[in-house]
Design a protein around this motif. Structure first.
Motif, mmCIF file in Angstrom:
data_model
loop_
_atom_site.group_PDB
_atom_site.id
_atom_site.type_symbol
_atom_site.label_atom_id
_atom_site.label_comp_id
_atom_site.label_asym_id
_atom_site.label_seq_id
_atom_site.Cartn_x
_atom_site.Cartn_y
_atom_site.Cartn_z
ATOM 1 N N GLU A 182 -11.244 -10.544 -3.935
ATOM 2 C CA GLU A 182 -9.783 -10.544 -4.091
ATOM 3 C C GLU A 182 -9.324 -11.768 -4.887
ATOM 4 O O GLU A 182 -8.507 -11.655 -5.807
ATOM 5 N N LYS A 239 -7.589 -11.665 -8.656
ATOM 6 C CA LYS A 239 -6.250 -12.238 -8.827
ATOM 7 C C LYS A 239 -6.259 -13.413 -9.812
ATOM 8 O O LYS A 239 -5.286 -13.640 -10.529
ATOM 9 N N SER A 275 -3.652 -3.976 -6.538
ATOM 10 C CA SER A 275 -2.421 -3.325 -6.064
ATOM 11 C C SER A 275 -2.296 -1.883 -6.541
ATOM 12 O O SER A 275 -1.198 -1.330 -6.586
ATOM 13 N N ILE A 286 -8.696 -4.271 0.399
ATOM 14 C CA ILE A 286 -7.615 -5.072 -0.190
ATOM 15 C C ILE A 286 -6.331 -4.240 -0.334
ATOM 16 O O ILE A 286 -5.254 -4.656 0.094
ATOM 17 N N VAL A 287 -6.471 -3.059 -0.937
ATOM 18 C CA VAL A 287 -5.317 -2.180 -1.137
ATOM 19 C C VAL A 287 -4.796 -1.677 0.208
ATOM 20 O O VAL A 287 -3.584 -1.581 0.434
ATOM 21 N N TYR A 344 -4.899 -3.207 3.087
ATOM 22 C CA TYR A 344 -4.179 -4.278 3.779
ATOM 23 C C TYR A 344 -2.739 -4.350 3.273
ATOM 24 O O TYR A 344 -1.793 -4.463 4.058
ATOM 25 N N ARG A 345 -2.577 -4.254 1.956
ATOM 26 C CA ARG A 345 -1.230 -4.278 1.366
ATOM 27 C C ARG A 345 -0.407 -3.086 1.840
ATOM 28 O O ARG A 345 0.776 -3.230 2.174
ATOM 29 N N ASN A 346 -1.016 -1.923 1.895
ATOM 30 C CA ASN A 346 -0.312 -0.719 2.345
ATOM 31 C C ASN A 346 0.027 -0.788 3.837
ATOM 32 O O ASN A 346 1.060 -0.265 4.268
ATOM 33 N N ILE A 389 0.784 -3.514 5.476
ATOM 34 C CA ILE A 389 1.973 -4.368 5.583
ATOM 35 C C ILE A 389 3.233 -3.539 5.345
ATOM 36 O O ILE A 389 4.231 -3.667 6.073
ATOM 37 N N VAL A 390 3.190 -2.663 4.342
ATOM 38 C CA VAL A 390 4.344 -1.811 4.030
ATOM 39 C C VAL A 390 4.652 -0.882 5.205
ATOM 40 O O VAL A 390 5.819 -0.709 5.592
ATOM 41 N N GLY A 418 -1.160 -12.996 5.886
ATOM 42 C CA GLY A 418 -2.522 -12.811 5.375
ATOM 43 C C GLY A 418 -3.590 -13.339 6.306
ATOM 44 O O GLY A 418 -4.787 -13.189 6.042
ATOM 45 N N LYS A 441 -6.404 -10.971 7.500
ATOM 46 C CA LYS A 441 -7.387 -10.429 6.555
ATOM 47 C C LYS A 441 -8.805 -10.661 7.063
ATOM 48 O O LYS A 441 -9.665 -9.780 6.968
#
Length: 331
Positions: A52, A56, A68, A106-107, A109-111, A113-114, A251, A254
């Motif tokens: 990650e 980035k 993302s 990674i993706v 984890y972001r989803n 959160i949403v 985060g 994670k």
């Protein structure tokens, strides 16, 4: 100004030096940074977090945005990365598999959160039948032998709500607080009922000689006649939901999720983590043996710091043997 100028120069110098170093290492090893990470780091948080950071920090916009993408576009993204890095997938078949697993985490984890944020922002609606059914399920799971006499009732205080109607207590965390409490009560019922019972009838913890020597005279005079302090189960559950939410958004989780979720972490993983935090906070509360309920914020903050410290270890999995998690962890 001079200090700021030096810091800016140092930043760009280190950045350029780091890129030069990566270029030299690639020439010497014949492998790019992503290959070196996948081949030299075992699966889990250590590998995924390095991947990650590498993506980035890349100078390529395509690599930066790869963290993302939509889950359905991950395979295409892997192909793009391999092409950009000039890596032959036939010679390095395992690399694509490893990168795919990391990107899913990674993706995911972001989803997550949403998804969690959406639940947190949705208020409890007593006119919504689904919301009402979930609330009644919470009561039935925690108090199976005590029928609820009315929807608006003082009985709600028995499971730790503040008044006759629990809906007012969900304002801070919205439906997320209710979802977590229901999950705990439904899937880890025995522990949830025990924690509820202990919160209503706490057991006094014996004071050790070492602790006794640390008490001031005033504290000891109060402690002599003090009884163990309980707490409001449901209100604490909503508070621990807030703690779990902040760990997720910052985060900090994670480390845990990348170690326990084989692919994308889901809401179920988050709820399992909540169950673990509830159980651990309960034990921590007993160990701290606060003088009164006004010490709640101090105990909670101390507990928060302890969890954060644990999560700094890349090998950390908060609840690797938690009953509700076993079927997922053993995949």
């Amino acid at each position: 100004f001079d200090r700021m100028f030096i810091q800016v120069c140092l930043y760009f110098y280190c950045k350029c030096l780091w890129r030069c170093l990566k270029f030299v290492v690639r020439k010497l090893t014949g492998r790019c940074e992503l290959q070196r990470i996948c081949y030299n780091t075992k699966p889990g948080a250590a590998r995924t977090m390095k991947i990650e950071a590498s993506l980035k920090g890349s100078k390529s916009k395509r690599l930066q945005t790869s963290v993302s993408v939509h889950p359905d576009a991950i395979e295409k993204t892997i192909d793009d990365i391999m092409e950009l890095k000039k890596i032959n997938p036939d010679i390095n078949p395992q690399l694509g598999v490893s990168l795919q697993a990391c990107l899913l985490q990674i993706v995911g984890y972001r989803n997550l959160i949403v998804e969690v944020e959406k639940l947190r922002r949705e208020p409890y609606d007593s006119e919504n039948l689904q919301h009402e059914e979930m609330l009644l399920k919470l009561w039935k799971c925690l108090k199976p032998n005590s029928p609820l006499k009315a929807r608006i009732s003082k009985q709600w205080c028995e499971i730790g709500f503040q008044g006759d109607d629990p809906k007012t207590d969900f304002r801070g965390m919205g439906l997320l607080g209710l979802y977590n409490l229901v999950y705990f009560a439904e899937w880890d019922t025995e522990v949830a009922q025990q924690v509820l019972s202990d919160s209503l009838h706490p057991k006094y913890r014996e004071v050790t000689k070492k602790e006794l020597s640390q008490f001031s005279k005033a504290e000891w005079e109060k402690k002599k006649f003090d009884k163990a302090i309980g707490y409001s189960f449901a209100i604490v559950g909503i508070n621990i939901t807030d703690l779990a939410y902040n760990l997720l958004v910052s985060g900090a989780l994670k480390t845990h999720f990348y170690n326990v979720a084989p692919e994308a972490p889901t809401l179920t993983h988050f709820q399992q983590t909540f169950c673990y935090l509830m159980h651990e906070f309960h034990k921590f509360w007993i160990e701290e043996d606060p003088l009164d309920i006004m010490e709640f914020n101090r105990v909670r903050e101390k507990f928060h710091k302890r969890i954060l410290k644990q999560l700094q270890n890349p090998e950390m999995a908060l609840c690797p043997h938690f009953a509700a998690s076993e079927s997922l962890i053993n995949m």
